[in-house]
Design a protein around this motif. Structure first.
Motif, PDB file in Angstrom:
ATOM      1  N   ASP A  12       0.844  -1.204   0.000  1.00 56.44           N
ATOM      2  CA  ASP A  12       0.000   0.000   0.000  1.00 56.44           C
ATOM      3  C   ASP A  12       0.877   1.251   0.000  1.00 56.44           C
ATOM      4  OD1 ASP A  12       0.980   0.232   2.566  1.00 56.44           O
ATOM      5  OD2 ASP A  12      -0.900  -0.337   3.562  1.00 56.44           O
ATOM      6  N   ALA A  13       0.228   2.418   0.101  1.00 57.41           N
ATOM      7  CA  ALA A  13       0.949   3.696   0.037  1.00 57.41           C
ATOM      8  C   ALA A  13       1.946   3.845   1.165  1.00 57.41           C
ATOM      9  CB  ALA A  13      -0.043   4.854   0.047  1.00 57.41           C
ATOM     10  N   SER A  14       1.670   3.143   2.254  1.00 58.07           N
ATOM     11  CA  SER A  14       2.581   3.233   3.401  1.00 58.07           C
ATOM     12  C   SER A  14       3.717   2.221   3.303  1.00 58.07           C
ATOM     13  CB  SER A  14       1.801   3.007   4.698  1.00 58.07           C
ATOM     14  OG  SER A  14       0.755   3.934   4.833  1.00 58.07           O
ATOM     15  N   GLY A  15       3.720   1.440   2.225  1.00 55.47           N
ATOM     16  CA  GLY A  15       4.770   0.437   2.051  1.00 55.47           C
ATOM     17  C   GLY A  15       4.526  -0.850   2.810  1.00 55.47           C
ATOM     18  N   VAL A  16       3.282  -1.019   3.274  1.00 53.01           N
ATOM     19  CA  VAL A  16       2.932  -2.244   4.004  1.00 53.01           C
ATOM     20  C   VAL A  16       2.432  -3.304   3.013  1.00 53.01           C
ATOM     21  CG1 VAL A  16       1.475  -3.260   5.786  1.00 53.01           C
ATOM     22  CG2 VAL A  16       2.359  -0.926   6.061  1.00 53.01           C
ATOM     23  N   HIS A  31       0.397  -6.496   1.671  1.00 51.99           N
ATOM     24  CA  HIS A  31      -0.891  -7.152   1.912  1.00 51.99           C
ATOM     25  C   HIS A  31      -1.099  -8.262   0.886  1.00 51.99           C
ATOM     26  CE1 HIS A  31      -2.159  -3.965   4.702  1.00 51.99           C
ATOM     27  NE2 HIS A  31      -1.613  -3.103   3.822  1.00 51.99           N
TER      28      HIS A  31
END
Length: 481
Positions: A354-358, A360
């Motif tokens: 995701d945008a936060s670099g997490v 999934h």
């Protein structure tokens, strides 16, 4: 001058001999339906004739006959047919057991059917196909889990039935060993009794019939050969002596183990050992090989995907790993991680950040579910784990199971054919034996009439001689008194 009383002796011998013949015919009729009974006949011979007394040679022409006498009561039996019967009977016993075992194996595998192993495996692969349509749905994952449990239950049940069949065969071996041991002791006892009776100059016909009947029964259980010696029957199994005169060798399961398959090579006992060591063990190995390959292929593919857990978690073992090939089918089960939580079933093979670099899991991805469903159509070299015969290599699971079912079917048909043929051969030989040794009531009744007339004639002859002697003794020399 010949004896005046010679005619009475001749008549007496005739009466006694015909009476013996009548008694023997009655004995035959009474035992017409007795298993193993051989008809008996009285062997009659003319008594030794005599010449008139003289210092040198009598000048009276001819010799004077002394009537009839019987030398023995003989049973009618043909040893060649007995040997033929034993040879065919042992094969009938063997193939009957093999047929019974194979028919039970067919029932265990239960194919083709709508409730057999093939069907539950198809349901398992189809459940993955359904999961690929809704890869993030928990209900479809639950269906996958239940389908997997059905597969493991089916293989567990088949393995248990095979183990039970092996146990039944072992129990039957114990029963047959006891039967053989008992029969051998009875034959040895009859050897001793026959030797005693015939040592006194008699014919132990009925005892011999009992002994031959025991040999007939024994020939169906094990391959035996019989040789008659001075002390009675010598009974052998291959090169092993089982009975010598009045001594029977103890027959136990150690004897079976050491004799199979060199000396013990036919009969029901051989069929039981062979069925256990070949058929049951062989099909255990086939199921174990199939289960081992299923576990390896499914687990390997499942570990490549991702579960529904967050953060992304690789799928673990779907089935519990096989630790012992010999019990693979019996211990086949779904991994506890899957049964405890269906979210641990992997269906996706992709992740994203995701945008936060997490990272999934792409829960809507179905690539791994499709790959799991596609295992059904892949070809495998099935793991035999050192087993010498694996029925098929380079085939799908369905082809492997079809090959197993086909082989059982062919072997069962062959066993049924052999049993049918052997029954015909045994019946033919037994019919020939009965034509020689069996009691014909019509023939015996005709003989009884014949002996009865001869008895009556001898009695009439005795009466005639008695009247003649009465005339000589009481009337001669009375003239002029």
């Amino acid at each position: 001058m010949r004896s005046t009383f010679g005619g009475i002796e001749i008549s007496k011998r005739g009466i006694l001999t015909q009476q013996a013949a009548l008694t023997t015919a009655g004995h035959n009729v009474a035992n017409a339906n007795t298993p193993g009974f051989s008809r008996q006949v009285v062997k009659m011979v003319a008594s030794e004739p005599i010449e008139a007394l003289s210092f040198n040679r009598s000048t009276i022409p001819g010799q004077m006959g002394q009537g009839v006498q019987f030398t023995e009561v003989k049973r009618i039996r043909e040893a060649f047919l007995d040997k033929q019967y034993a040879n065919e009977n042992k094969s009938l016993g063997e193939w009957t057991v093999r047929q019974d075992t194979l028919e039970k194996l067919e029932a265990i595998i239960n194919e083709p059917s709508n409730t057999g192993l093939r069907q539950v495996l198809d349901n398992f692969w189809n459940s993955w196909q359904e999961l690929s349509k809704q890869p993030d749905n928990l209900e479809t994952r639950a269906v996958v889990k239940e389908s997997a449990l059905a597969v493991t239950d089916a293989f567990n049940h088949a393995a248990k039935q095979l183990n039970d069949l092996a146990s039944d065969l072992n129990d039957n071996i114990t029963v047959k060993v006891t039967q053989v041991n008992t029969t051998l002791k009875q034959i040895a006892g009859l050897n001793n009794e026959i030797f005693r009776v015939e040592g006194l100059g008699n014919n132990a016909n009925d005892l011999r019939d009992q002994r031959d009947l025991l040999v007939d029964e024994l020939s169906k259980v094990i391959n035996v050969s019989v040789q008659e010696e001075s002390g009675g029957y010598r009974v052998k199994m291959g090169n092993q002596d089982l009975v010598v005169a009045s001594t029977a060798t103890e027959f136990d399961e150690n004897t079976v183990a050491s004799a199979y398959p060199a000396d013990l090579n036919s009969g029901e006992l051989y069929g039981l050992v062979l069925s256990n060591q070949r058929y049951v063990t062989e099909y255990k190995n086939q199921l174990n090989s199939m289960v081992s390959t299923i576990v390896t292929s499914v687990n390997t593919a499942h570990k490549e995907g991702y579960t529904l857990q967050d953060p992304p978690t690789k799928g673990g073992d779907f089935f519990a790993p096989v630790t012992d090939f010999s019990t693979a089918a019996a211990t086949f089960k779904v991994s506890a991680n899957i049964t405890d939580n269906v979210e641990n079933i992997a269906a996706s093979s992709k992740t994203y950040f995701d945008a936060s670099g997490v990272e999934h899991v792409v829960k809507g991805n179905n690539e791994l579910a499709l790959k799991m469903a596609g295992i059904k159509n892949q070809k495998y070299n099935f793991d035999g784990s050192g087993v010498t015969k694996i029925i098929l290599n380079g085939g799908t699971f369905d082809e492997f199971l079809r090959a197993v079912v086909s082989e059982i079917g062919v072997q069962t048909q062959e066993a049924q054919r052999q049993v049918s043929n052997q029954k015909i051969l045994v019946d033919q030989v037994d019919a020939r034996r009965q034509s020689v040794s069996g009691v014909s009531l019509d023939e015996e009744m005709a003989d009884m009439i014949k002996y009865q007339h001869a008895y009556n004639a001898a009695a009439r002859s005795l009466t005639t001689f008695d009247e003649m002697l009465d005339k000589v003794i009481n009337s001669m020399g009375m003239v002029g008194r």
